[in-house]
Design a protein around this motif. Structure first.
Motif, PDB file in Angstrom:
ATOM      1  N   SER A 116       0.822  -1.213   0.000  1.00 44.48           N
ATOM      2  CA  SER A 116       0.000   0.000   0.000  1.00 44.48           C
ATOM      3  C   SER A 116       0.852   1.257   0.000  1.00 44.48           C
ATOM      4  CB  SER A 116      -0.940  -0.003   1.210  1.00 44.48           C
ATOM      5  OG  SER A 116      -1.824  -1.107   1.161  1.00 44.48           O
ATOM      6  N   ALA A 117       2.058   1.173   0.590  1.00 43.55           N
ATOM      7  CA  ALA A 117       2.955   2.335   0.599  1.00 43.55           C
ATOM      8  C   ALA A 117       3.305   2.764  -0.819  1.00 43.55           C
ATOM      9  CB  ALA A 117       4.227   2.008   1.379  1.00 43.55           C
ATOM     10  N   LEU A 118       3.344   1.806  -1.735  1.00 38.41           N
ATOM     11  CA  LEU A 118       3.666   2.127  -3.133  1.00 38.41           C
ATOM     12  C   LEU A 118       2.463   2.697  -3.879  1.00 38.41           C
ATOM     13  CD1 LEU A 118       5.674  -1.060  -4.225  1.00 38.41           C
ATOM     14  CD2 LEU A 118       6.408   0.845  -2.795  1.00 38.41           C
ATOM     15  N   LYS A 119       1.261   2.319  -3.451  1.00 38.26           N
ATOM     16  CA  LYS A 119       0.059   2.668  -4.206  1.00 38.26           C
ATOM     17  C   LYS A 119      -0.590   3.975  -3.753  1.00 38.26           C
ATOM     18  CE  LYS A 119      -1.271   0.331  -6.927  1.00 38.26           C
ATOM     19  NZ  LYS A 119      -0.872   0.295  -8.347  1.00 38.26           N
ATOM     20  N   MET A 120      -0.365   4.396  -2.513  1.00 37.45           N
ATOM     21  CA  MET A 120      -1.021   5.612  -2.014  1.00 37.45           C
ATOM     22  C   MET A 120      -0.481   6.844  -2.718  1.00 37.45           C
ATOM     23  SD  MET A 120      -1.037   5.097   2.088  1.00 37.45           S
ATOM     24  CE  MET A 120      -1.412   3.518   2.814  1.00 37.45           C
ATOM     25  N   THR A 121      -1.370   7.765  -3.023  1.00 41.41           N
ATOM     26  CA  THR A 121      -0.939   9.024  -3.645  1.00 41.41           C
ATOM     27  C   THR A 121      -0.459  10.028  -2.610  1.00 41.41           C
ATOM     28  OG1 THR A 121      -3.214   9.845  -3.585  1.00 41.41           O
ATOM     29  CG2 THR A 121      -2.502   8.730  -5.601  1.00 41.41           C
ATOM     30  N   ARG A 122      -0.840   9.823  -1.329  1.00 44.04           N
ATOM     31  CA  ARG A 122      -0.431  10.736  -0.258  1.00 44.04           C
ATOM     32  C   ARG A 122      -0.007   9.926   0.962  1.00 44.04           C
ATOM     33  NH1 ARG A 122      -4.983  14.172   1.553  1.00 44.04           N
ATOM     34  NH2 ARG A 122      -6.247  12.329   1.107  1.00 44.04           N
ATOM     35  N   PRO A 123       0.911  10.462   1.772  1.00 42.61           N
ATOM     36  CA  PRO A 123       1.351   9.735   2.973  1.00 42.61           C
ATOM     37  C   PRO A 123       0.237   9.624   4.006  1.00 42.61           C
ATOM     38  CG  PRO A 123       2.874  11.531   2.406  1.00 42.61           C
ATOM     39  CD  PRO A 123       1.629  11.733   1.591  1.00 42.61           C
ATOM     40  N   ILE A 124       0.407   8.673   4.923  1.00 42.75           N
ATOM     41  CA  ILE A 124      -0.445   8.578   6.104  1.00 42.75           C
ATOM     42  C   ILE A 124       0.452   8.637   7.338  1.00 42.75           C
ATOM     43  CG2 ILE A 124      -2.284   7.313   4.950  1.00 42.75           C
ATOM     44  CD1 ILE A 124      -1.211   4.742   6.224  1.00 42.75           C
ATOM     45  N   GLY A 125      -0.132   8.461   8.529  1.00 43.20           N
ATOM     46  CA  GLY A 125       0.625   8.594   9.769  1.00 43.20           C
ATOM     47  C   GLY A 125       1.737   7.587   9.925  1.00 43.20           C
ATOM     48  N   GLY A 126       1.538   6.376   9.421  1.00 45.46           N
ATOM     49  CA  GLY A 126       2.577   5.366   9.519  1.00 45.46           C
ATOM     50  C   GLY A 126       2.136   4.050   8.904  1.00 45.46           C
ATOM     51  N   LEU A 130       5.576  -7.841  -5.422  1.00 47.31           N
ATOM     52  CA  LEU A 130       5.745  -7.253  -6.757  1.00 47.31           C
ATOM     53  C   LEU A 130       6.902  -6.264  -6.836  1.00 47.31           C
ATOM     54  CD1 LEU A 130       1.988  -6.576  -7.715  1.00 47.31           C
ATOM     55  CD2 LEU A 130       3.367  -8.569  -8.275  1.00 47.31           C
ATOM     56  N   MET A 131       8.004  -6.598  -6.175  1.00 50.36           N
ATOM     57  CA  MET A 131       9.144  -5.672  -6.134  1.00 50.36           C
ATOM     58  C   MET A 131       9.654  -5.304  -7.520  1.00 50.36           C
ATOM     59  SD  MET A 131      11.593  -6.655  -2.928  1.00 50.36           S
ATOM     60  CE  MET A 131      11.274  -8.396  -2.791  1.00 50.36           C
ATOM     61  N   SER A 132       9.683  -6.276  -8.424  1.00 50.21           N
ATOM     62  CA  SER A 132      10.272  -6.033  -9.740  1.00 50.21           C
ATOM     63  C   SER A 132       9.372  -5.204 -10.644  1.00 50.21           C
ATOM     64  CB  SER A 132      10.570  -7.379 -10.420  1.00 50.21           C
ATOM     65  OG  SER A 132       9.362  -8.110 -10.620  1.00 50.21           O
ATOM     66  N   ARG A 133       8.111  -4.960 -10.226  1.00 52.85           N
ATOM     67  CA  ARG A 133       7.153  -4.254 -11.085  1.00 52.85           C
ATOM     68  C   ARG A 133       7.211  -2.735 -10.913  1.00 52.85           C
ATOM     69  NH1 ARG A 133       2.988  -7.772 -12.635  1.00 52.85           N
ATOM     70  NH2 ARG A 133       3.852  -9.875 -12.692  1.00 52.85           N
ATOM     71  N   TYR A 134       7.909  -2.249  -9.888  1.00 58.10           N
ATOM     72  CA  TYR A 134       7.832  -0.824  -9.578  1.00 58.10           C
ATOM     73  C   TYR A 134       9.209  -0.171  -9.585  1.00 58.10           C
ATOM     74  CZ  TYR A 134       2.973  -1.507  -8.298  1.00 58.10           C
ATOM     75  OH  TYR A 134       1.629  -1.795  -8.347  1.00 58.10           O
ATOM     76  N   ASP A 135       9.227   1.097 -10.013  1.00 54.98           N
ATOM     77  CA  ASP A 135      10.417   1.913  -9.863  1.00 54.98           C
ATOM     78  C   ASP A 135       9.996   3.230  -9.224  1.00 54.98           C
ATOM     79  OD1 ASP A 135       9.535   3.779 -11.926  1.00 54.98           O
ATOM     80  OD2 ASP A 135      10.128   2.246 -13.372  1.00 54.98           O
ATOM     81  N   ALA A 136      10.976   4.011  -8.796  1.00 55.40           N
ATOM     82  CA  ALA A 136      10.683   5.221  -8.020  1.00 55.40           C
ATOM     83  C   ALA A 136       9.764   6.179  -8.766  1.00 55.40           C
ATOM     84  CB  ALA A 136      11.984   5.913  -7.640  1.00 55.40           C
ATOM     85  N   GLU A 137       9.857   6.195 -10.088  1.00 55.94           N
ATOM     86  CA  GLU A 137       9.065   7.136 -10.886  1.00 55.94           C
ATOM     87  C   GLU A 137       7.574   6.823 -10.830  1.00 55.94           C
ATOM     88  OE1 GLU A 137       8.782   8.713 -15.529  1.00 55.94           O
ATOM     89  OE2 GLU A 137      10.477   7.470 -14.879  1.00 55.94           O
ATOM     90  N   HIS A 138       7.233   5.551 -10.576  1.00 54.30           N
ATOM     91  CA  HIS A 138       5.835   5.133 -10.622  1.00 54.30           C
ATOM     92  C   HIS A 138       5.279   4.795  -9.245  1.00 54.30           C
ATOM     93  CE1 HIS A 138       7.384   4.369 -14.732  1.00 54.30           C
ATOM     94  NE2 HIS A 138       6.222   4.908 -15.059  1.00 54.30           N
ATOM     95  N   VAL A 139       5.936   5.260  -8.205  1.00 48.49           N
ATOM     96  CA  VAL A 139       5.488   5.011  -6.836  1.00 48.49           C
ATOM     97  C   VAL A 139       4.854   6.277  -6.281  1.00 48.49           C
ATOM     98  CG1 VAL A 139       6.308   4.561  -4.491  1.00 48.49           C
ATOM     99  CG2 VAL A 139       7.143   3.176  -6.375  1.00 48.49           C
ATOM    100  N   GLY A 140       3.730   6.107  -5.564  1.00 49.97           N
ATOM    101  CA  GLY A 140       3.027   7.250  -5.007  1.00 49.97           C
ATOM    102  C   GLY A 140       3.717   7.803  -3.772  1.00 49.97           C
ATOM    103  N   ASP A 141       3.217   8.945  -3.299  1.00 52.01           N
ATOM    104  CA  ASP A 141       3.822   9.603  -2.146  1.00 52.01           C
ATOM    105  C   ASP A 141       3.554   8.887  -0.835  1.00 52.01           C
ATOM    106  OD1 ASP A 141       5.011  11.524  -3.665  1.00 52.01           O
ATOM    107  OD2 ASP A 141       3.551  13.099  -3.238  1.00 52.01           O
ATOM    108  N   GLY A 142       2.788   7.806  -0.871  1.00 48.78           N
ATOM    109  CA  GLY A 142       2.626   6.992   0.327  1.00 48.78           C
ATOM    110  C   GLY A 142       3.952   6.452   0.834  1.00 48.78           C
ATOM    111  N   ILE A 143       4.922   6.336  -0.058  1.00 36.91           N
ATOM    112  CA  ILE A 143       6.257   5.847   0.319  1.00 36.91           C
ATOM    113  C   ILE A 143       6.938   6.800   1.295  1.00 36.91           C
ATOM    114  CG2 ILE A 143       7.556   6.970  -1.537  1.00 36.91           C
ATOM    115  CD1 ILE A 143       8.036   3.328  -0.448  1.00 36.91           C
ATOM    116  N   LEU A 144       6.464   8.038   1.377  1.00 36.73           N
ATOM    117  CA  LEU A 144       7.037   9.026   2.286  1.00 36.73           C
ATOM    118  C   LEU A 144       6.466   8.912   3.695  1.00 36.73           C
ATOM    119  CD1 LEU A 144       7.013  12.127  -0.103  1.00 36.73           C
ATOM    120  CD2 LEU A 144       8.899  10.546   0.358  1.00 36.73           C
TER     121      LEU A 144
END
Length: 423
Positions: A323-333, A343-357
């Motif tokens: 979910s951290a990769l899919k969210m467009t905005r961060p949450i509390g934790g 699905l690690m091999s399917r994603y790169d930093a350019e296509h990850v949402g701001d949930g990663i923050l």
């Protein structure tokens, strides 16, 4: 009628020239784009591009309601004062009741931009037949105006009409519609029944109103009861969660390939414990949609995103990290226990949402015999590569596929930092 069924939405663009192919229709694509951005719950659309002919408009609206079973019908075009603009007349002709507030609010939104908004004759109506009803709304013709009318102008304190649409649909017997609060926040009275997203246990604070929320996902084959006492355990270790609402969903029952197709509660299908080369992408995305709806529902209840936490153990933890990769905005934790990043091999930093923050906690047993520790360690490195800048991780010596007291204490410290804003 089930409130959990898929919403059916009719989209009608009314234009002589577009229907003749003189120019490309912009109305239906604009409506489709907005719905895709705004709606979280499942829906399907039925579209029609027709000329400004009143009998044809009437027939189309009747078909969409009476035969296609649309719950909501949105028209665009044909609402001005010219002689060919007959959309309001056609809409009123098929109506059983008029909803004047919608037309009034649509003009109020447009008047924030142009004085000619008073020339618009948009109407909102209900069409009711014996076993079905539909809300029909006339929208502006320009894509920008369509979006503004639907979602409003929050910066100017002007509500869009979509904030009231889901509750209206429910009142006339239709399904529940959920939206992304950052696009449009749906209003329902406190007495209104909220959509049932998934079977879940909800534990409210013993006293007072909840000021934060923790969504915790169980592991494969378990259920929500696994974490029924988790809040008390965290509080005992110092986490300031006395006013936290705990949401404990139970995964749907599905065949699990690794167990020879035996049905059990699971967030996605699992093929092997030895490698993760083959993964159930469809199941992961299906569960992510449920998680997104649960988060949005907490926002609708008044919980700020910065005080919403998503956690999970084992397969549930996999979903939390995904979910951290899919969210467009961060949450509390975000908390992942004894898990890995799917699905690690399917994603790169350019296509990850701001949930990663979001602040991220990853804990695992060094002797885990279910999720091999290297899977978790590789996942931690991958999360950092994908942009996680606030990630705390730890492996616990001697611990297998379970949580230990030291891990609960570390997680409590993490939550205390997130909730109190400590660095």
């Amino acid at each position: 009628m089930s409130k959990n069924r898929k919403t059916k939405i009719g989209l009608v663009s009314i234009s002589d020239r577009a229907s003749e192919g003189t120019y490309r229709d912009k109305g239906i694509p604009a409506l489709e784009d907005w719905l895709k951005q705004a709606l979280l719950s499942d829906y399907e659309t039925v579209s029609a591009l027709i000329p400004d002919e009143q009998p044809l408009i009437e027939a189309t609206l009747k078909r969409l309601c009476d035969e296609d079973g649309c719950d909501l019908i949105l028209t665009t075009g044909g609402t001005g004062p010219s002689r060919r603009d007959v959309t309001p007349e056609a809409t009123l002709a098929v109506a059983t009741r008029v909803m004047p507030g919608f037309g009034e609010q649509m003009r109020a939104v447009s008047l924030a931009f142009v004085p000619t908004a008073i020339l618009s004759r948009q109407v909102g109506v209900l069409r009711e037949i014996e076993d079905h009803a539909a809300l029909i709304l006339n929208l502006p013709g320009q894509p920008k105006a369509i979006a503004e009318t639907l979602q409003g102008l929050p910066s100017k304190g002007i509500h869009g009409i979509f904030a009231a649409i889901p509750y209206c649909i429910e009142l006339i017997g239709g399904p529940s519609i959920e939206t992304r609060p950052e696009i449009v926040k749906v209003f329902r009275p406190k007495s209104a029944e909220l959509p049932e997203i998934i079977e879940k246990q909800v534990i409210e604070p013993a006293e007072g109103k909840a000021d934060s929320a923790f969504i915790m996902l169980h592991g494969l084959g378990a259920d929500s009861s696994d974490f029924a006492h988790f809040r008390e355990e965290l509080i005992a270790c110092g986490a300031p969660m006395e006013q936290t609402r705990f949401i404990l969903p139970s995964a749907p029952v599905r065949p699990i390939s690794m167990n020879n197709g035996y049905p059990m509660k699971g967030w996605f299908d699992l093929f092997s414990l030895d490698n993760i080369d083959k993964e159930d992408e469809a199941g992961l995305l299906e569960t992510w949609k449920i998680i997104g709806r649960l988060i949005a529902q907490e926002e609708t209840k008044g919980i700020d995103r910065s005080r919403i936490f998503l956690g999970g153990f084992s397969q549930g933890g996999c979903m939390a990290l995904f979910s951290a990769l899919k969210m467009t905005r961060p949450i509390g934790g975000i908390i992942g226990i004894s898990c890995y990043l799917p699905l690690m091999s399917r994603y790169d930093a350019e296509h990850v949402g701001d949930g990663i923050l979001s602040p991220i906690f990853v804990g695992y047993g060094k002797q885990d015999n279910i999720v091999p520790p290297p899977f978790t360690e590789i996942s931690i490195n991958e999360l950092r590569k994908l942009g996680a800048t606030d990630l705390w991780s730890k492996g616990y010596p001697g611990i297998e596929h379970n949580m230990c007291l030291e891990e609960v204490q570390d997680l409590s410290d993490f939550l205390e930092r997130c909730l109190n804003g400590n660095p």
